[in-house]
Enzyme design. Structure first.
Site, PDB file in Angstrom:
ATOM      1  N   ARG A 140      40.183  -3.214  -7.350  1.00  0.00           N
ATOM      2  CA  ARG A 140      39.828  -2.392  -8.376  1.00  0.00           C
ATOM      3  C   ARG A 140      40.577  -1.042  -8.335  1.00  0.00           C
ATOM      4  NH1 ARG A 140      35.329  -4.636  -5.390  1.00  0.00           N
ATOM      5  NH2 ARG A 140      33.717  -5.806  -6.840  1.00  0.00           N
ATOM      6  N   LYS A 165      33.144  -1.781  -3.068  1.00  0.00           N
ATOM      7  CA  LYS A 165      31.929  -1.828  -3.784  1.00  0.00           C
ATOM      8  C   LYS A 165      30.854  -2.239  -2.932  1.00  0.00           C
ATOM      9  CE  LYS A 165      29.928  -2.974  -8.246  1.00  0.00           C
ATOM     10  NZ  LYS A 165      30.073  -3.679  -9.543  1.00  0.00           N
ATOM     11  N   HIS A 270      41.097  -3.138 -15.169  1.00  0.00           N
ATOM     12  CA  HIS A 270      40.224  -4.052 -14.642  1.00  0.00           C
ATOM     13  C   HIS A 270      40.587  -5.378 -15.114  1.00  0.00           C
ATOM     14  CE1 HIS A 270      36.766  -4.398 -12.032  1.00  0.00           C
ATOM     15  NE2 HIS A 270      36.124  -5.272 -12.717  1.00  0.00           N
ATOM     16  N   ARG A 273      42.669  -7.227 -12.724  1.00  0.00           N
ATOM     17  CA  ARG A 273      41.881  -7.860 -11.738  1.00  0.00           C
ATOM     18  C   ARG A 273      41.330  -9.196 -12.257  1.00  0.00           C
ATOM     19  NH1 ARG A 273      38.085  -7.272  -7.331  1.00  0.00           N
ATOM     20  NH2 ARG A 273      35.892  -7.450  -7.621  1.00  0.00           N
ATOM     21  N   HIS A 296      33.067 -10.339  -4.572  1.00  0.00           N
ATOM     22  CA  HIS A 296      31.901 -10.425  -5.479  1.00  0.00           C
ATOM     23  C   HIS A 296      30.860 -10.743  -4.238  1.00  0.00           C
ATOM     24  CE1 HIS A 296      34.140 -11.426  -9.468  1.00  0.00           C
ATOM     25  NE2 HIS A 296      33.910 -10.011  -9.167  1.00  0.00           N
ATOM     26  N   TYR A 305      34.853 -16.513 -14.622  1.00  0.00           N
ATOM     27  CA  TYR A 305      36.070 -16.849 -14.936  1.00  0.00           C
ATOM     28  C   TYR A 305      36.495 -18.441 -15.292  1.00  0.00           C
ATOM     29  CZ  TYR A 305      36.892 -12.055 -12.810  1.00  0.00           C
ATOM     30  OH  TYR A 305      36.591 -10.730 -12.970  1.00  0.00           O
TER      31      TYR A 305
END
Length: 321
Positions: A140, A165, A270, A273, A296, A305
């Site tokens: 990120r 995150k 982003h 990424r 994640h 994705y």
């Protein structure tokens, strides 16, 4: 009652408790914004005199009058739940049903490898390296800005992302092509540190009061930012410190590079990424591995994705072939 015996103000208590719980500075700023907004919306009434009904009305206002996104409404709700649960220690009560902001399903914008290379060719110096890491390691933009010398392991070819995150650490890939540039960046960090040691000894900002545990950490090479800000700043105590580059500067540079690359669809940091994830899945990388590399929390987040790649319907053929 003298000034020293007065209880701290509400927002000071909010900030202090969030710091104790190790919330990120960005979350502290966001939660404080929503708490202040909630108080102003209710005519400056103190939150202790309010509860579930007022919170419900506020959330309805955000969705119906302000037309905020679902994530924004949830963010406001989380801030108020934190206020009542951890600061006021007062049950919020039943909020009840309220109008939820619509959450449209959007597929992420991704670029082909060739398109990413066109974007990277528009950048130079540290900005080129940062964009390359976002694509080559799936970082990120804030994670890239916050890299320190100690986070790069050339021998094992891994990058350690610290307090990403959700305040979680993880490791990800270190692209071989980035090694010379990273070594050059570390040598610059070393030269800048030597210069600062001879001109005032300005330390870098450190996490979670580490400077009290290790007083010399701020002037050691391992803790130096790979991508420092152009000038020192004042921390919350008024001390002069060196912070990392601001994400907005990187976002602006990448956006300009994408515009210069004449891409068919606009993108952002982003997007690099996202492109990292789709490239790995195209190569046949296991989705659980991609999930871990991206950091994640749930594999469902990573599965989006597969829809970008058109692999969401295995074995199904159109009637037209």
């Amino acid at each position: 009652m003298n000034a020293y015996s007065q209880p701290p103000k509400l927002m000071d208590r909010v900030k202090a408790i969030m710091r104790v719980k190790r919330y990120s500075p960005r979350t502290v700023k966001t939660y404080c914004y929503w708490i202040r907004y909630f108080i102003r919306f209710n005519g400056l009434r103190h939150p202790t005199s309010m509860g579930g009904p007022e919170v419900k009305t506020f959330l309805e206002h955000l969705a119906v009058q302000r037309h905020v996104a679902a994530a924004t409404q949830n963010q406001a709700l989380n801030a108020l739940v934190f206020l009542y649960r951890h600061v006021l220690e007062q049950p919020l009560g039943d909020i009840g049903e309220f109008s939820h902001a619509k959450q449209p399903r959007r597929l992420p914008v991704v670029l082909s490898h060739e398109q990413v290379m066109c974007v990277l060719n528009q950048l130079s110096g540290p900005m080129h390296l940062m964009a390359t890491l976002m694509y080559g390691a799936g970082l990120r933009v804030l994670e890239t800005c916050r890299l320190r010398v100690r986070d790069i392991d050339f021998e094992r070819k891994i990058i350690t992302v610290r307090a990403g995150k959700g305040d979680k650490d993880r490791t990800t890939l270190l692209p071989s092509t980035c090694i010379p540039s990273l070594q050059h960046q570390i040598s610059i960090a070393s030269q800048q540190l030597d210069h600062r040691l001879h001109h005032g000894s300005v330390p870098v900002t450190l996490p979670h009061a580490l400077d009290r545990k290790y007083p010399n950490a701020g002037i050691s090479l391992a803790w130096q930012w790979l991508f420092p800000a152009s000038r020192p700043c004042f921390d919350e105590t008024g001390k002069v410190m060196l912070h990392h580059i601001h994400p907005s500067a990187v976002q602006k540079a990448v956006k300009q590079a994408m515009k210069a690359a004449s891409l068919p669809r606009p993108g952002s940091c982003h997007t690099l990424r996202h492109s990292f994830a789709t490239q790995l899945l195209t190569q046949g990388t296991d989705i659980r591995t991609v999930q871990e590399l991206l950091g994640h929390k749930s594999v469902e987040t990573t599965q989006i994705y597969t829809h970008v790649l058109g692999k969401g319907f295995p074995g199904v053929r159109s009637p037209l072939g």
